[in-house]
Design a protein around this motif. Structure first.
Motif, PDB file in Angstrom:
ATOM      1  N   VAL A   1       9.486 -24.120  15.871  1.00  0.00           N
ATOM      2  CA  VAL A   1      10.073 -24.185  17.221  1.00  0.00           C
ATOM      3  C   VAL A   1       9.603 -23.003  18.067  1.00  0.00           C
TER       4      VAL A   1
ATOM      5  N   PHE B   1       7.337 -23.174  21.478  1.00  0.00           N
ATOM      6  CA  PHE B   1       7.872 -22.593  22.714  1.00  0.00           C
ATOM      7  C   PHE B   1       6.879 -21.599  23.311  1.00  0.00           C
TER       8      PHE B   1
ATOM      9  N   GLY C   1       4.873 -22.544  26.524  1.00  0.00           N
ATOM     10  CA  GLY C   1       5.467 -21.751  27.611  1.00  0.00           C
ATOM     11  C   GLY C   1       4.492 -20.780  28.252  1.00  0.00           C
TER      12      GLY C   1
ATOM     13  N   THR D   1      17.172 -19.929  25.207  1.00  0.00           N
ATOM     14  CA  THR D   1      17.672 -21.259  25.551  1.00  0.00           C
ATOM     15  C   THR D   1      17.444 -21.547  27.033  1.00  0.00           C
TER      16      THR D   1
ATOM     17  N   ALA E   1      13.632 -22.028  27.543  1.00  0.00           N
ATOM     18  CA  ALA E   1      13.208 -23.324  26.993  1.00  0.00           C
ATOM     19  C   ALA E   1      13.666 -24.459  27.896  1.00  0.00           C
TER      20      ALA E   1
ATOM     21  N   PHE F   1      10.928 -27.010  29.093  1.00  0.00           N
ATOM     22  CA  PHE F   1      11.007 -28.357  28.519  1.00  0.00           C
ATOM     23  C   PHE F   1      12.150 -29.211  29.056  1.00  0.00           C
TER      24      PHE F   1
ATOM     25  N   GLY G   1      14.571 -29.279  25.709  1.00  0.00           N
ATOM     26  CA  GLY G   1      14.062 -27.990  25.230  1.00  0.00           C
ATOM     27  C   GLY G   1      15.184 -27.017  24.937  1.00  0.00           C
TER      28      GLY G   1
ATOM     29  N   ILE H   1      16.843 -28.067  21.686  1.00  0.00           N
ATOM     30  CA  ILE H   1      16.061 -27.702  20.489  1.00  0.00           C
ATOM     31  C   ILE H   1      16.098 -26.191  20.255  1.00  0.00           C
ATOM     32  N   MET H   2      16.009 -25.412  21.346  1.00  0.00           N
ATOM     33  CA  MET H   2      16.041 -23.953  21.184  1.00  0.00           C
ATOM     34  C   MET H   2      17.405 -23.492  20.676  1.00  0.00           C
TER      35      MET H   2
END
Length: 459
Positions: free
Chosen positions: A167, A171, A175, A265, A268, A272, A276, A279-280
């Protein structure tokens, strides 16, 4: 369960390189990266990237200085045995016990953080006790996982760490396109004071690096795998989190970072979208979970087990389960203390997150210092034994010197404004030493001479 416990059994050697690597990486990340990164950025601005890098490198230097001890004396007690052999039983007890105590405090604070992170997935739950409920539920689950066996626990840890690393890599790579270099100016908005102030926060994020030395008694080939795992676990988290930190800082302006939620978070979510952020947050959850699973529950229980076997702690803590070969009583005691800390933190968060977390830093700095002194003494007094090791530290005494400098910087940064916290730490350490000297039974270790490396290696 008592008829399934034995004081005669030893842990089984079942851990391979990847298991030990995952223990090291998983024990490091905890809540420090995800929840405290915002505080680091608020303290130092963009220069927090370098502050955290300095903290990560100081952990690597510490590890480089201690690898020789880890392979010369691979055991469940880690620094407890090393320091006992070089400096005597009282100091050995303190070195191991303070490291374990630090992990139990982390179990309380990270456990409560885990409960808070879990709440993100259940926005409909509004009661103030829900974080403590989730924390206790998962602490209990991780204690059971540890009791079920070392290989099972290590595999569980490995899968979670691989997912976490995946992950973070995704990212950082994706990113990168959203990084705005203007967000790195000014680099040091709060000057050198802010820069140095963020180093202890980075150290807290990277604190658990040495935890994998407690796998020494369960590594299949400690001579080969312990040095590789120690170094590669350190390189993994330094590179991964420095890269992710750079991307994070490039996406969110430093003066817009808040401590209300994980900046990862938020970032992300920008890169995303809602998926995102979801997931973060799972990654943040895994980070805290791996910290408790193999830090609090695994490492601390192994130290308690070894110290009980050596007559330093009550005998019942040295029991091994006849089927799973795990120190069940030690795990249960740590589980119970951790739950008490979670309840204390729920009622008085400052006591857990400020006072006890500061005492965790003092405990570990003390433990590391004793281990470093033991490492230097081992090098000086046992040159023939050092010459036979499969790995020897380069440029001695460079890494011990750099490690002591790192400890001094962390002490200064952490306690320059709260000297009484340091005094309270000194008082409980002194009381612990006095109690140990009063109550401990002498002469319980069976081998006082050099540890025979050949007997401890199983190819």
């Amino acid at each position: 369960m008592s008829h399934h416990l034995s004081l005669d059994l030893e842990p089984k050697r079942t851990l391979k390189f990847w298991h030990i690597w995952a223990l090291g990486v998983g024990a490091v990340v905890g809540d420090g990266i995800f929840l405290l990164m915002g505080q680091g950025i608020a303290t130092a601005g963009p220069s927090s990237i370098i502050s955290y890098l300095v903290a990560g490198l100081s952990q690597l230097f510490l590890i480089m200085a201690l690898i020789e001890l880890a392979i010369a004396m691979p055991n469940a007690g880690g620094m407890s045995l090393w320091v006992e052999r070089m400096m005597g039983k009282s100091w050995g007890f303190l070195a191991g016990f303070t490291f374990a105590i630090g992990w139990i405090i982390a179990g309380g604070s990270v456990g409560l953080a885990l409960g808070t992170i879990t709440m993100w997935f259940f926005p409909g739950l509004t009661g103030s006790w829900w974080p403590a409920f989730f924390a206790i539920f998962f602490i209990t689950l991780f204690a059971l996982v540890n009791i079920l066996g070392t290989v099972f626990t290590a595999r569980f840890q490995l899968y979670m760490v691989v997912a976490l690393v995946g992950v973070m890599v995704v990212f950082a790579v994706i990113g990168l396109k959203d990084v705005d270099l203007a967000n790195f100016s000014p680099m040091m908005p709060y000057g050198l004071e802010g820069f140095f102030g963020a180093i202890p926060l980075g150290t807290y994020a990277y604190l658990g690096a040495l935890t994998l030395v407690t796998a020494g008694a369960e590594a299949i080939n400690p001579q080969r795998d312990m040095p590789r795992a120690l170094i590669w676990a350190s390189v993994t988290f330094i590179v991964l989190y420095s890269f992710a930190h750079f991307v994070l800082q490039g996406i969110i302006p430093w003066n817009e970072v808040t401590m209300d939620s994980s900046p990862f978070t938020v970032a992300a979510g920008q890169v995303f979208g809602v998926a995102g952020a979801f997931i973060m947050n799972i990654a943040a959850w895994i980070a805290a979970a791996t910290c408790i699973l193999m830090g609090t529950m695994y490492a601390a229980s192994r130290i308690f087990y070894q110290q009980a076997r050596d007559g330093m702690l009550p005998k019942f803590l040295g029991s091994i389960h006849t089927k799973t070969y795990t120190p069940v009583n030690a795990i249960i005691v740590i589980w119970a203390i951790t739950i008490v800390l979670i309840l204390v933190g729920q009622i008085n968060p400052d006591f857990l997150y400020v006072e006890l977390s500061n005492q965790l830093v003092i405990a570990w700095l003390f433990s590391w210092s004793l281990a470093l002194i033991a490492g230097v003494l081992f090098r000086i007094k046992h040159k023939e034994e050092v010459a036979q090791l499969s790995w020897r530290q380069p440029l001695f005494p460079l890494f011990p010197i750099l490690s002591f400098i790192g400890i001094a910087v962390i002490l200064y940064g952490s306690f320059v404004s709260s000297i009484m916290t340091l005094v309270r730490g000194g008082i409980w350490l002194a009381v612990l030493l006095i109690l140990f000297m009063i109550f401990n039974k002498p002469g319980s270790r069976q081998t006082e001479g050099p540890v025979e490396v050949e007997k401890m290696t199983n190819d």
